[in-house]
Design a protein around this motif. Structure first.
Motif, short mmCIF file in Angstrom:
data_model
loop_
_atom_site.label_atom_id
_atom_site.label_comp_id
_atom_site.label_asym_id
_atom_site.label_seq_id
_atom_site.Cartn_x
_atom_site.Cartn_y
_atom_site.Cartn_z
N MET A 70 -0.70 -38.43 43.59
CA MET A 70 -0.32 -37.03 43.67
C MET A 70 -0.65 -36.77 44.92
SD MET A 70 -1.20 -35.62 39.97
CE MET A 70 -0.94 -33.79 40.21
N ARG A 71 -1.94 -36.93 45.49
CA ARG A 71 -2.33 -36.80 46.72
C ARG A 71 -1.42 -37.20 47.89
NH1 ARG A 71 -7.66 -37.23 44.35
NH2 ARG A 71 -7.61 -39.58 44.57
N ILE A 72 -1.12 -38.46 47.65
CA ILE A 72 -0.20 -39.11 48.54
C ILE A 72 1.35 -38.37 48.74
CG2 ILE A 72 1.60 -41.00 49.17
CD1 ILE A 72 -1.08 -42.77 48.00
N LEU A 73 1.56 -37.82 47.39
CA LEU A 73 2.95 -37.04 47.20
C LEU A 73 2.65 -35.74 47.85
CD1 LEU A 73 5.56 -36.61 45.97
CD2 LEU A 73 4.41 -36.01 43.89
N SER A 74 1.58 -35.33 47.69
CA SER A 74 1.22 -33.62 48.54
C SER A 74 1.34 -33.96 50.17
CB SER A 74 0.00 -33.26 48.08
OG SER A 74 -0.30 -31.90 48.63
N GLU A 75 0.79 -34.95 50.36
CA GLU A 75 0.97 -35.23 51.93
C GLU A 75 2.15 -35.53 52.54
OE1 GLU A 75 -2.03 -38.35 52.37
OE2 GLU A 75 -3.56 -37.19 51.73
N GLU A 76 3.09 -36.34 51.73
CA GLU A 76 4.48 -36.73 52.28
C GLU A 76 5.18 -35.53 52.42
OE1 GLU A 76 4.87 -41.30 50.93
OE2 GLU A 76 5.40 -39.54 49.39
N THR A 77 5.04 -34.59 51.37
CA THR A 77 6.02 -33.23 51.26
C THR A 77 5.46 -32.13 52.04
OG1 THR A 77 5.03 -32.76 49.02
CG2 THR A 77 6.96 -34.19 49.05
N GLY A 78 4.09 -32.11 51.95
CA GLY A 78 3.39 -30.82 52.59
C GLY A 78 3.26 -29.64 51.40
N GLU A 79 3.54 -30.01 50.01
CA GLU A 79 3.65 -29.22 49.01
C GLU A 79 2.74 -29.57 48.07
OE1 GLU A 79 5.45 -26.69 49.75
OE2 GLU A 79 6.73 -27.10 51.11
N THR A 80 2.43 -28.20 47.01
CA THR A 80 1.57 -28.70 46.12
C THR A 80 2.23 -29.47 44.89
OG1 THR A 80 0.61 -26.41 46.23
CG2 THR A 80 0.52 -27.47 44.21
N ALA A 81 1.39 -30.38 44.46
CA ALA A 81 1.72 -31.44 43.58
C ALA A 81 1.19 -31.23 42.31
CB ALA A 81 1.61 -32.87 43.71
N ASN A 82 1.82 -31.10 41.28
CA ASN A 82 1.57 -30.97 39.69
C ASN A 82 1.73 -32.03 38.58
OD1 ASN A 82 1.27 -27.76 40.45
ND2 ASN A 82 3.23 -28.36 40.83
N GLY B 289 4.96 -35.35 33.16
CA GLY B 289 6.01 -35.29 34.49
C GLY B 289 5.17 -34.84 35.67
N VAL B 290 5.63 -35.21 36.83
CA VAL B 290 4.95 -35.00 38.07
C VAL B 290 5.93 -34.09 38.97
CG1 VAL B 290 5.62 -37.11 39.11
CG2 VAL B 290 3.59 -35.62 39.98
N SER B 291 5.40 -33.03 39.66
CA SER B 291 6.41 -32.23 40.56
C SER B 291 5.81 -31.88 41.88
CB SER B 291 6.89 -31.00 39.63
OG SER B 291 5.53 -30.20 39.67
N VAL B 292 6.82 -31.42 42.98
CA VAL B 292 6.09 -30.65 43.78
C VAL B 292 6.76 -29.37 43.64
CG1 VAL B 292 5.63 -32.59 45.47
CG2 VAL B 292 7.95 -31.56 45.41
N SER B 293 6.25 -28.14 43.95
CA SER B 293 6.48 -26.71 44.01
C SER B 293 6.06 -26.06 45.38
CB SER B 293 6.04 -26.06 42.68
OG SER B 293 4.58 -26.10 42.83
N GLY B 294 6.84 -25.06 45.47
CA GLY B 294 6.58 -24.08 46.82
C GLY B 294 7.45 -23.25 47.07
N PRO B 295 7.63 -22.32 47.97
CA PRO B 295 8.26 -21.22 48.24
C PRO B 295 10.04 -21.77 48.60
CG PRO B 295 6.92 -21.33 50.08
CD PRO B 295 6.33 -22.47 48.97
N ILE B 296 10.85 -21.13 48.28
CA ILE B 296 12.45 -21.33 48.42
C ILE B 296 12.78 -21.72 49.78
CG2 ILE B 296 13.31 -19.11 48.36
CD1 ILE B 296 15.64 -20.28 46.56
N THR B 297 12.06 -21.06 50.69
CA THR B 297 12.07 -21.14 52.07
C THR B 297 12.02 -22.48 52.51
OG1 THR B 297 9.98 -20.31 52.69
CG2 THR B 297 11.62 -18.69 52.84
#
Length: 277
Positions: free
Chosen positions: A111-123, A237-245
């Motif tokens: 999840m840390r890698i996913l967050s770094e790759e996307t720049g978003e919060t991973a859950n 399940g794993v996800s990334v979430s953030g503002p629609i912008t």
């Protein structure tokens, strides 16, 4: 005068008839309790009458078993709906089945890698008592981000992770899971019609990932993918979430590929740790 010494008895002491009967009764009760837990795990939830009918355990006996299991946190009773469900202690015991395959051990690093790759919060989330329970969150460094405490519960149908999990349940399990669900409307985008939700789940299954399109919070999107155990059953399940912008339509596919890759990596780690244990 010499006394003849009696030989020492070895082995297990013999039980009296009433003691043997009590021991057998305890074993029967234990077996029935296990039957109850297996039935609830398969059905997701059930009434006392349904449980007694399918397991052939007398209703009065089944009720005693359920209340005993409830005291230990093994089952939960929804008094309003008259339904019984698997409880948190059952999950804790089940998750200890294979120490090496513990989801909480293998997921955070990915999840840390996913967050770094996307720049978003991973859950990371699982199903618990008909609700979605968030276990781990790796927060984005962006000042505007999705953030909530571990242990937060949410509705399945308005969450990307919830929809990802439901999309990969088998048909019978999904039907049993959805039957008691109330599809509440959290935003104007929330899906509150069961048939519409099933169509959305079918679409999610076909593409391999699910989308929360401002269905839980306005202005926020979430992309999620399912995690499977060594038996191929969806367990989280794993996800990334953030503002629609930062989640515009043209970026969804690219973000989804990274989420699916993370989910696959976690699933593989669970499978490999199980094989090696």
């Amino acid at each position: 005068m010499n006394e003849t010494k009696k030989p020492l008895r070895r082995g297990r002491p013999r039980l009296k008839a009433n003691e043997e009967k009590a021991e057998v009764s305890l074993v029967v009760a234990l077996d029935r309790g296990i039957q109850v837990l297996i039935f609830l795990a398969d059905r997701r939830c059930a009434t006392l009458a349904e449980l007694a009918k399918v397991t052939a355990i007398p209703a009065a006996t089944a009720h005693r078993l359920l209340t005993t299991l409830q005291q230990r946190g093994m089952v939960i009773h929804d008094a309003e709906k008259g339904k019984w469900r698997i409880g948190p202690q059952s999950y804790r015991i089940g998750s200890a089945f294979e120490e090496g395959s513990n989801l909480l051990e293998v997921a955070p690093g990915v999840m840390r890698i996913l967050s770094e790759e996307t720049g978003e919060t991973a859950n990371l989330a699982i199903e618990e008592g008909g609700l979605l329970l968030f276990l781990v969150q790796v927060e984005s460094e962006n000042p505007i981000r999705a953030s909530f405490k571990n242990g937060t519960a949410a509705h399945f149908h308005t969450s990307g992770v919830g929809k990802a999990i439901m999309a990969f349940m088998d048909e019978a399990a999904l039907e049993s899971f959805l039957t008691p669900q109330i599809l509440v409307q959290q935003t104007p985008n929330s899906i509150t019609d069961a048939q519409e939700l099933k169509a959305e789940l079918c679409k999610s299954r076909e593409r391999g990932w699910a989308l929360d399109d401002e269905e839980r919070f306005l202005g926020m999107r979430c992309i999620a993918a399912p995690i499977f155990d060594s038996l191929g059953k969806v367990v989280a399940g794993v996800s990334v979430s953030g503002p629609i912008t930062r989640f515009p339509d043209h970026k969804l596919e690219g973000l989804a590929k990274l989420v699916v890759k993370a989910a696959t990596t976690i699933s593989d780690k669970l499978t490999h740790s199980s094989a090696g244990s």
